[in-house]
Design an enzyme around this catalytic site. Structure first.
Site, PDB file in Angstrom:
ATOM      1  N   HIS A   1       0.837  -1.211   0.000  1.00 21.11           N
ATOM      2  CA  HIS A   1       0.000   0.000   0.000  1.00 21.11           C
ATOM      3  C   HIS A   1       0.869   1.257   0.000  1.00 21.11           C
ATOM      4  O   HIS A   1       0.658   2.180  -0.804  1.00 21.11           O
ATOM      5  CB  HIS A   1      -0.900  -0.049   1.238  1.00 21.11           C
ATOM      6  CG  HIS A   1      -1.726   1.171   1.471  1.00 21.11           C
ATOM      7  ND1 HIS A   1      -3.076   1.230   1.196  1.00 21.11           N
ATOM      8  CD2 HIS A   1      -1.405   2.399   1.990  1.00 21.11           C
ATOM      9  CE1 HIS A   1      -3.545   2.425   1.516  1.00 21.11           C
ATOM     10  NE2 HIS A   1      -2.551   3.152   2.011  1.00 21.11           N
ATOM     11  N   GLU A   2       1.860   1.305   0.894  1.00 24.64           N
ATOM     12  CA  GLU A   2       2.710   2.502   0.987  1.00 24.64           C
ATOM     13  C   GLU A   2       3.548   2.682  -0.274  1.00 24.64           C
ATOM     14  O   GLU A   2       3.773   3.809  -0.726  1.00 24.64           O
ATOM     15  CB  GLU A   2       3.603   2.413   2.226  1.00 24.64           C
ATOM     16  CG  GLU A   2       2.848   2.352   3.556  1.00 24.64           C
ATOM     17  CD  GLU A   2       1.894   3.517   3.766  1.00 24.64           C
ATOM     18  OE1 GLU A   2       2.177   4.632   3.263  1.00 24.64           O
ATOM     19  OE2 GLU A   2       0.846   3.320   4.424  1.00 24.64           O
TER      20      GLU A   2
ATOM     21  N   ASP B   1     -18.183 -31.834 -11.375  1.00 21.58           N
ATOM     22  CA  ASP B   1     -17.762 -30.494 -11.770  1.00 21.58           C
ATOM     23  C   ASP B   1     -18.748 -29.869 -12.748  1.00 21.58           C
ATOM     24  O   ASP B   1     -19.331 -30.554 -13.593  1.00 21.58           O
ATOM     25  CB  ASP B   1     -16.371 -30.553 -12.392  1.00 21.58           C
ATOM     26  CG  ASP B   1     -15.364 -31.213 -11.455  1.00 21.58           C
ATOM     27  OD1 ASP B   1     -15.212 -30.719 -10.329  1.00 21.58           O
ATOM     28  OD2 ASP B   1     -14.771 -32.236 -11.845  1.00 21.58           O
TER      29      ASP B   1
ATOM     30  N   ASP C   1      -2.339 -20.480 -21.730  1.00 20.62           N
ATOM     31  CA  ASP C   1      -2.086 -20.371 -20.291  1.00 20.62           C
ATOM     32  C   ASP C   1      -3.172 -21.112 -19.523  1.00 20.62           C
ATOM     33  O   ASP C   1      -4.289 -21.299 -20.020  1.00 20.62           O
ATOM     34  CB  ASP C   1      -2.064 -18.901 -19.861  1.00 20.62           C
ATOM     35  CG  ASP C   1      -0.967 -18.118 -20.563  1.00 20.62           C
ATOM     36  OD1 ASP C   1       0.192 -18.535 -20.474  1.00 20.62           O
ATOM     37  OD2 ASP C   1      -1.291 -17.099 -21.205  1.00 20.62           O
TER      38      ASP C   1
END
Length: 511
Positions: free
Chosen positions: A160-161, A340, A262
């Site tokens: 975050h920083e 599934d 991918d």
């Protein structure tokens, strides 16, 4: 390179996109090569006390505070790890420099003190000031006492920083700046951006942290940082497989710059949801929760996201009952073990569905060449109907029992099929399912049951000699009602009656 008394060049930004603008400050570093350093001293040689700096050197400004402490070696290791997460997604090159009286990093990080223990850290945005890019960690806050390992709130805080140090802002409204663009409430949370302060689950319940925190910038962070500095187009450019298992916990966003095959692969047993759409999320592996004071709130959140403008073509499920949602590419969806389901968010009539070369395929009628391949998939759910594909499993048992107990035409009754599939998927054995079907006919006398099964198989009323052997077996407890139903269901004549071979090509429809 900047010095303790000068800052690197910056440039002003505006995307004209409200979602991205909500995360942008007014400037970023002009160069995509950004230096960083770890101060080891609060000697005035290394810090500016001039106007625009930290002020009078004997005051309580950050470097002058007596609580000033350098980062530990472990802190520095995880700080660099967090830097790399930003470099993975954006066209950024981070270079470490050793601090001298004439050179320091664009980004600097050290400890100082804020009396408020809830303040974990703060950062100065890119600007002409010599403070720009400086990250200060509160010695009274959690980060001083907790390892900054990925998954901790400390690591998320450093991510975050660093977002601030690179030019990102909080996405919420600023009461001191009415012109500040804010994210909609449903996006202003740390599931979408680590620059938010809000931890909320899908039900909208808010907490104080996650059970496992993000280990990468999230979807909106990636879009914003790529607007500022460009995309990292050299990260994962081949055919990559992203593998997740049950040994680790995950909370991240995938950035993939290329490849044409991918895959997301889950090598575990927990029921998962895998959504291949860009800017969408999955639930894979160990559950991640929003927490309040260490207590889980509500349902698990999505923990694996795919960045916008990223195409992952394939998915491989685990051993549990997994759910798959494909994208606009040609997908290969392999369910693995379990029961599934592939979810299609459109009506059945808009798609071509069939079986070829030992696998099922589906394609939108508007783009028939763009086929999805379904392997080890038991269910396909359109928004108006479903198809059960496991004709060698539960769907086959249900179809055969429907034909034997209710007649061949009942196989087309999608409500009956749905009831049977639900019972089978809930764990009823084939024999129990047969007994359940017979019970649904409200017939209790053995003579009536045998007559019903015979009539559905052969289309004629059985003679007494035809049915006596089966009635006697039932009367003498040599066979159960459920087993007799199976005997009829598994007969070759029943398979022909219900067109089982054709069903294996089309699936069993249910609602």
């Amino acid at each position: 390179m900047p010095s303790p008394f000068t800052s690197s060049e910056i440039t002003h930004v505006d995307s004209a996109n409200d979602t991205i603008d909500s995360l942008l400050s007014i400037s970023r570093w002009a160069s995509t090569t950004i230096s960083y350093s770890f101060p080891i001293s609060n000697n005035p040689l290394f810090w500016s006390s001039l106007s625009g700096g930290y002020g009078f050197q004997f005051g309580d400004g950050e470097p002058w505070n007596s609580a000033f402490v350098p980062l530990t070696a472990a802190d520095q290791t995880n700080f660099v790890r967090a830097l790399q997460q930003w470099a993975n997604v954006a066209n950024l090159n981070f270079v470490q420099v050793a601090e001298t009286a004439s050179e320091v990093g664009d980004i600097r990080a050290a400890y100082t003190e804020d009396p408020d223990e809830s303040t974990l850290a703060w950062t100065y945005l890119p600007s002409p000031s010599t403070l720009a890019g400086d990250i200060w960690i509160n010695t009274k806050g959690l980060l001083r006492f907790q390892d900054w390992n990925p998954g901790s709130i400390s690591f998320e805080t450093i991510l975050h920083e660093l977002g601030h140090a690179l030019g990102l802002e909080h996405p919420f409204a600023d009461p001191n700046d009415p012109s500040k663009v804010a994210l909609p409430r449903d996006l202003d949370n740390t599931r979408h951006t680590i620059m938010s302060y809000t931890y909320s689950n899908l039900e909208g319940d808010e907490g104080t942290e996650f059970s496992f925190h993000p280990t990468t910038p999230m979807v909106l962070d990636i879009s914003a940082i790529q607007f500022l500095y460009g995309s990292n187009n050299f990260y994962h450019t081949t055919n990559d497989t992203y593998t997740f298992d049950d040994a680790s916990t995950y909370h991240e966003t995938i950035w993939d710059a290329g490849g044409f095959s991918d895959a997301i692969r889950y090598a575990g047993a927990i029921p998962s949801l895998i959504d291949l759409n860009p800017a969408s999320a999955s639930r894979i592996g160990q559950s991640v929760y929003v927490q309040s004071n260490g207590v889980n709130i509500g349902s698990p959140i999505h923990n694996i996201w795919i960045a916008d403008n990223v195409t992952i073509e394939n998915a491989i499920g685990g051993q549990g009952n997994d759910i798959f949602i494909g994208n606009s590419a040609s997908n290969s969806l392999d369910g693995g073990g379990g029961t599934d389901t592939v979810v299609i968010g459109f009506p059945r009539h808009q798609f071509t569905f069939g079986k070829s070369s030992g696998h099922y395929f589906i394609a939108a009628n508007t783009n028939p060449a763009n086929q999805d391949i379904l392997l080890n998939i038991e269910r396909v759910e359109f928004d108006d109907t479903g198809l059960a594909l496991d004709l060698d499993g539960h769907a086959g048992e249900v179809a055969k029992l429907l034909g034997a107990v209710f007649g061949a035409s009942s196989v087309a009754n999608q409500e009956y099929a749905s009831i049977g599939l639900t019972k089978a998927d809930e764990g009823l054995s084939y024999e129990q399912l047969g007994a359940f079907a017979i019970n649904a006919t409200n017939l209790t006398h053995h003579d009536e049951i045998v007559t019903l099964l015979w009539l559905n198989l052969f289309g004629t009323i059985p003679t007494q000699s035809d049915k006596s052997p089966y009635i006697n077996m039932l009367d003498n407890d040599e066979i159960s009602v459920g087993s007799l139903a199976i005997l009829a269901a598994d007969s070759e004549v029943n398979a022909q009656n219900i067109h089982l071979t054709e069903l294996m090509q089309t699936g069993l429809a249910y609602i």
